[in-house]
Design an enzyme around this catalytic site. Sequence first.
Site, short mmCIF file in Angstrom:
data_model
loop_
_atom_site.label_atom_id
_atom_site.label_comp_id
_atom_site.label_asym_id
_atom_site.label_seq_id
_atom_site.Cartn_x
_atom_site.Cartn_y
_atom_site.Cartn_z
N PHE A 59 0.84 -1.21 0.00
CA PHE A 59 0.00 0.00 0.00
C PHE A 59 0.88 1.27 0.00
CE2 PHE A 59 -2.90 3.11 1.98
CZ PHE A 59 -4.07 2.88 1.26
N GLU A 60 2.04 1.17 0.62
CA GLU A 60 2.93 2.34 0.74
C GLU A 60 3.84 2.52 -0.49
OE1 GLU A 60 2.42 0.21 3.49
OE2 GLU A 60 1.08 1.75 4.30
N VAL A 83 1.08 -9.38 -2.59
CA VAL A 83 -0.23 -9.29 -1.96
C VAL A 83 -0.94 -10.63 -2.22
CG1 VAL A 83 -2.27 -7.87 -1.60
CG2 VAL A 83 -0.25 -6.85 -2.65
N ILE A 84 -1.35 -11.27 -1.13
CA ILE A 84 -1.95 -12.60 -1.25
C ILE A 84 -3.43 -12.52 -0.90
CG2 ILE A 84 -1.86 -14.98 -0.37
CD1 ILE A 84 1.18 -14.38 0.13
N HIS A 90 -8.81 -7.15 2.60
CA HIS A 90 -8.69 -5.94 1.79
C HIS A 90 -7.67 -6.08 0.66
CE1 HIS A 90 -6.20 -5.16 5.44
NE2 HIS A 90 -5.37 -4.55 4.61
N PHE A 115 6.50 -2.97 -12.62
CA PHE A 115 5.48 -3.45 -11.67
C PHE A 115 5.80 -4.89 -11.26
CE2 PHE A 115 1.22 -5.24 -10.68
CZ PHE A 115 0.89 -4.39 -9.64
N ARG A 129 6.59 -17.82 -8.13
CA ARG A 129 7.01 -16.70 -8.98
C ARG A 129 8.21 -15.95 -8.42
NH1 ARG A 129 2.06 -18.06 -9.42
NH2 ARG A 129 0.72 -17.62 -11.23
N1 INI Z 1 0.64 -5.57 2.35
C1 INI Z 1 1.24 -6.33 1.40
O1 INI Z 1 2.19 -5.89 0.77
N2 INI Z 1 0.77 -7.58 1.15
C2 INI Z 1 -0.29 -8.11 1.81
O2 INI Z 1 -0.66 -9.28 1.50
C3 INI Z 1 -0.91 -7.33 2.81
N3 INI Z 1 -2.01 -7.88 3.56
O3 INI Z 1 -2.24 -9.09 3.53
O4 INI Z 1 -2.72 -7.16 4.26
C4 INI Z 1 -0.43 -6.03 3.06
N4 INI Z 1 -1.00 -5.26 3.98
C5 INI Z 1 -0.34 -4.08 4.53
C6 INI Z 1 -0.57 -2.85 3.70
O5 INI Z 1 0.22 -2.88 2.52
C7 INI Z 1 -0.19 -1.59 4.48
O6 INI Z 1 1.17 -1.66 4.85
C8 INI Z 1 -1.04 -1.41 5.75
O7 INI Z 1 -2.41 -1.44 5.43
C9 INI Z 1 -0.72 -0.04 6.43
O8 INI Z 1 -1.00 1.05 5.55
#
Ligand code: INI
Length: 158
Positions: A59-60, A83-84, A90, A115, A129
């Site tokens: 997300f960051e 991301v799984i 979410h 990407f 992968r």
């Molecule tokens: N972030 C990931 O990179 N992969 C994931 O599978 C994941 N899950 O499962 O929640 C994940 N969550 C954290 C997200 O990216 C943020 O760091 C968090 O929401 C704080 O902003």
Amino acid sequence: MPVNKIEGTFNVKDASIGIVVSRWNSFITERLLEGAVDMLKRHGVDESRIDVVYCPGSFEIPLVTSRLAEKGRHDAIICLGVVIRGATPHFDFVAGTASRGISDVMLKYQIPIGFGVLTTDSIEQAIERAGTKAGNKGGEVAMTVLEMISLASQIDSM
Ligand code: INI
């Protein structure tokens, strides 16, 4: 009729590359990072011209990539995350934010951004992968950005 064919090569030894890597699922993202760095080095990119920036989760990645692109220090940036689907309700928000955000940064700053965020149904698919039976997405993305750096510079000089 002959045409002017414009195509990227992988001969960009002087390239400076930023890599943004998420620590979430780090046992997989570290394998993607190894694959990316190995591929860059094997194509002549000097280690001293590769910067690796860690962020908490996928997300960051867009914000960190945007701030890095703003510096103008790199010819391309590689984004790595995992991301799984099964691991989070979410999934769509995290994966969607990462992909949309990364492509927004690419178009805003006009530099190639790779990407390399795996979006899989299971941890097993992610492992496949990241250097096992389906290759290493980090390495593939590294090849893509090298080709794109070359292509962008050829278009610039048209
Ligand atoms: N972030 C990931 O990179 N992969 C994931 O599978 C994941 N899950 O499962 O929640 C994940 N969550 C954290 C997200 O990216 C943020 O760091 C968090 O929401 C704080 O902003």
